[in-house]
Write an enzyme that holds these catalytic residues in place. Structure first.
Site, PDB file in Angstrom:
ATOM      1  CB  SER A 181      -0.952   0.002   1.196  1.00 39.59           C
ATOM      2  OG  SER A 181      -0.235  -0.124   2.401  1.00 39.59           O
ATOM      3  CG  HIS A 209      -3.638  -1.091  -2.116  1.00 37.48           C
ATOM      4  ND1 HIS A 209      -4.199   0.159  -2.140  1.00 37.48           N
ATOM      5  CD2 HIS A 209      -3.431  -1.383  -0.798  1.00 37.48           C
ATOM      6  CE1 HIS A 209      -4.309   0.621  -0.904  1.00 37.48           C
ATOM      7  NE2 HIS A 209      -3.845  -0.303  -0.066  1.00 37.48           N
ATOM      8  CE  LYS A 240      -7.653  -0.190   0.540  1.00 34.97           C
ATOM      9  NZ  LYS A 240      -7.843   0.914   1.452  1.00 34.97           N
TER      10      LYS A 240
HETATM   11  N1  PMP Z   1      -5.413  -3.886   3.821  1.00 30.93           N
HETATM   12  C1  PMP Z   1      -4.645  -3.010   3.160  1.00 30.93           C
HETATM   13  C2  PMP Z   1      -3.405  -3.505   2.472  1.00 30.93           C
HETATM   14  C3  PMP Z   1      -5.006  -1.654   3.121  1.00 30.93           C
HETATM   15  O1  PMP Z   1      -4.233  -0.772   2.470  1.00 30.93           O
HETATM   16  C4  PMP Z   1      -6.183  -1.238   3.779  1.00 30.93           C
HETATM   17  C5  PMP Z   1      -6.674   0.208   3.734  1.00 30.93           C
HETATM   18  N2  PMP Z   1      -5.769   1.190   3.696  1.00 30.93           N
HETATM   19  C6  PMP Z   1      -6.932  -2.179   4.465  1.00 30.93           C
HETATM   20  C7  PMP Z   1      -6.534  -3.492   4.465  1.00 30.93           C
HETATM   21  C8  PMP Z   1      -8.162  -1.767   5.214  1.00 30.93           C
HETATM   22  O2  PMP Z   1      -9.238  -1.672   4.356  1.00 30.93           O
HETATM   23  P1  PMP Z   1     -10.462  -0.690   4.708  1.00 30.93           P
HETATM   24  O3  PMP Z   1     -10.040   0.661   4.263  1.00 30.93           O
HETATM   25  O4  PMP Z   1     -11.592  -1.261   3.920  1.00 30.93           O
HETATM   26  O5  PMP Z   1     -10.675  -0.786   6.172  1.00 30.93           O
END
Ligand code: PMP
Length: 392
Positions: A181, A209, A240
């Site tokens: 991320s 992602h 996303k």
């Molecule tokens: N896993 C990863 C790799 C993420 O980047 C994120 C969000 N930034 C999440 C899980 C969490 O997802 P959510 O935004 O739906 O809570």
């Protein structure tokens, strides 16, 4: 009371001093390729709306229709009276998209990682975790009580060494993001799958992602590599690339059945509202049918990557729509972000402790629907500011 508040204020002052203080920015109107903040239009290079579908007419229509037909709230946990038909339909449609036996929805990716990991492992188990995995994975492991060992980022030799040495556990779970991320680089999934099979471990991947962006049907990086059916647990998010909200876990029937029975972050929470499920239903179709968006986002991102790397920026090993522009200290990063904002570009600073000290960065993200001329102009501006701040 006074002492309590003084202590908090002192800690906040400390954060400000380290340029680590956080504030919300308020977006006026639609968060699209351009956003309006305090009356100024900015090119949005800070969105996870990678396919540009958060404002898609068809998705809005399916969401509004669900509200009109079903109302605003799930009214209860899915285990009580909150599991309406749309839930079953959306799970089945996601399972078809993911080409998997079953799918289970969650309210957020954060809640999914917390719940799934703490359901799958506990005391007496080992989790092998890439050093740069998302915070929600780390929090899930801590909550589980399992032993946590972090292997060096993407380092297969280190992962194998731990697998060889650390034996005698009830279960060994390898967990990795697929597209990282904050770095945008890709997990070598075929090799990780081979290692987990060689050593009899279990693999969980986080496609937050990768989902929607990679793979011929947007199934994610595992689909791109053709290893989906060799992964026991696949997590995806819907806030996303899918432009909605929520998350899901995909896997074989017994795994999902187990999680349905054991995951506390699902059991003890109210179901997703119709607006979200209706939106997800529309988004699944758009993700599947509008493959051009995947080509666009990855093609445009490759161009931006090449231009920035060519100008001398350190963009780590990104190969995706997430482009880390390493700027150094928190202070430089904040200044860079501020200067870009003056030049009508929204590029949010990612600072330590979210990333290692001296690897503070701007996390730039490309959308399928960005206009090429806007991206080209942004790259020029970024290069100019990079020179002025001596980052390049
Ligand atoms: N896993 C990863 C790799 C993420 O980047 C994120 C969000 N930034 C999440 C899980 C969490 O997802 P959510 O935004 O739906 O809570």
């Amino acid at each position: 009371m006074a002492e309590f508040e003084q202590n908090l204020a002192r800690e906040l002052a400390e954060l400000r001093k380290r340029h680590a203080y956080r504030e919300f920015r308020t977006i006026q109107g639609i968060p699209g390729e351009w956003v309006e903040i305090k009356g100024r239009r900015l090119l949005n290079l800070s969105s996870n709306n990678y396919l540009g579908i958060a404002n898609h007419p068809f998705i809005k229509e399916t969401s509004v229709r669900a509200v009109e037909e079903l109302g605003c709230g799930a009214t209860a946990s899915r285990y009580i009276a909150g599991n309406y038909e749309l839930y079953d339909q959306v799970e089945q449609e996601l399972a078809r998209l993911k080409n998997t036996e079953e799918v289970l929805l969650f309210n957020t990716g954060y809640a999914a990682n917390l719940g799934i990991i703490s359901a799958l492992v506990g005391k007496g188990d080992l989790v092998l975790c890439d050093k740069l995995n998302h915070a929600s994975i780390i929090d899930g492991i801590i909550l589980s009580g399992a032993k946590l060992l972090r292997y060096k980022h993407l380092d297969l030799a280190h992962l194998e060494k731990i697998l060889r040495q650390e034996t005698g556990y009830r279960r060994r779970l390898i967990v990795t993001d697929t597209v990282f991320s904050m770095d945008g680089d890709l997990a070598p999934l075929p090799e990780i799958v081979n290692l987990k099979e060689k050593y009899g471990a279990v693999l969980m991947i986080d496609e937050a992602h990768g989902g929607g962006v990679f793979g011929p049907n947007g199934g994610g990086l595992a689909e791109f590599y053709g290893v989906s059916d060799r992964v026991e647990v696949t997590l995806g998010t819907l806030g996303k690339a899918y432009g909605c909200a929520g998350a899901y876990v995909a896997g074989r029937r017994v795994v999902i059945d187990y999680l349905r029975n054991k995951t506390r972050s699902l059991i003890f929470t109210t179901g997703l509202p119709p607006a979200v499920l209706g939106g997800i239903q529309g988004a699944i179709r758009v993700v599947r049918n509008e493959g051009w968006r995947r080509k666009e986002v990855l093609g445009k991102a490759a161009k931006v990557r090449d231009s920035l790397a060519g100008a001398g920026f350190n963009i780590l090993n990104t190969r995706s729509q997430i482009i880390p522009l390493v700027t150094g200290t928190n202070e430089t990063t904040m200044e860079f972000s501020r200067r870009l904002e003056e030049a009508q570009i929204l590029a949010v600073a990612i600072r330590s402790p979210a990333v290692p000290p001296n690897l503070a960065r701007l996390r730039l993200t490309v959308m399928a629907t960005h206009r090429p001329e806007d991206l080209a102009q942004a790259v020029e501006t970024i290069i100019d500011i990079g020179r002025e701040l001596a980052v390049i």
